[in-house]
Design an enzyme around this catalytic site. Sequence first.
Site: not given
Ligand code: GAR
Length: 208
Positions: A108, A110, A91
């Site tokens: 990445n 998303h 993030l």
């Molecule tokens: C995931 O859903 C990913 O796609 C999102 O954060 C989450 C992380 O979960 N990413 C974003 O929103 C990037 N803009 P995780 O730590 O369990 O993989």
Amino acid sequence: MLRTAVLVSGGGTNLQAILDAKAAGRIPDAEIALVIASNPGAYALERAKQAGVPGVVVQKAKGEAIEAYGERLLAVLRENRIGLCVLAGFLTILPENVIRAYDHRILNIHPSLIPSFCGKGFYGLKVHEAALSYGVKVTGATVHFVNEIPDGGEIIAQKAVYIRPDDTPETLQRRVMEEAEWVLLPAAVEDVAKEIRNSEFGMRNLEL
Ligand code: GAR
């Protein structure tokens, strides 16, 4: 195998999907060599430990210049001879010096179908809240290369997920992960690692 770093900030379920795919033999072209967390509390570090993958924390200090933070990140990547980076729920906005040094070598994931519900401020649950409040009937996930535009790099893969009338941001987030993210990301890591290894660009990198 291409030495690959996974960058994380939270729970690390996408990291887990990559580790599981690797263990199952579905990512033969990449070695998951390092996990980099943006904060020491990220549960993803525990997942790395369980899988025997080294984990480090590279946290942007308060008031630290973004380029200086980028230099610290680059030093860690170079020390570890990393040829591919995967942002899996990372993030912190990546500094331009890192993006330039790893052109077409940073992926990445998303949790929407880009170009919907993406860019600055769209992360985690907020993406699903926005999709539900807009009223779209289909959402999904996207894997893309990272460039200087947030969520603006070339798209590698997408998968659609249907929204149900009774979905909440939480149920939708879970289904997008299960049906799209955990499937797409490990497959994209393999595809890109293989492509890099088979190209001249990749051969140069193997000397890292
Ligand atoms: C995931 O859903 C990913 O796609 C999102 O954060 C989450 C992380 O979960 N990413 C974003 O929103 C990037 N803009 P995780 O730590 O369990 O993989």
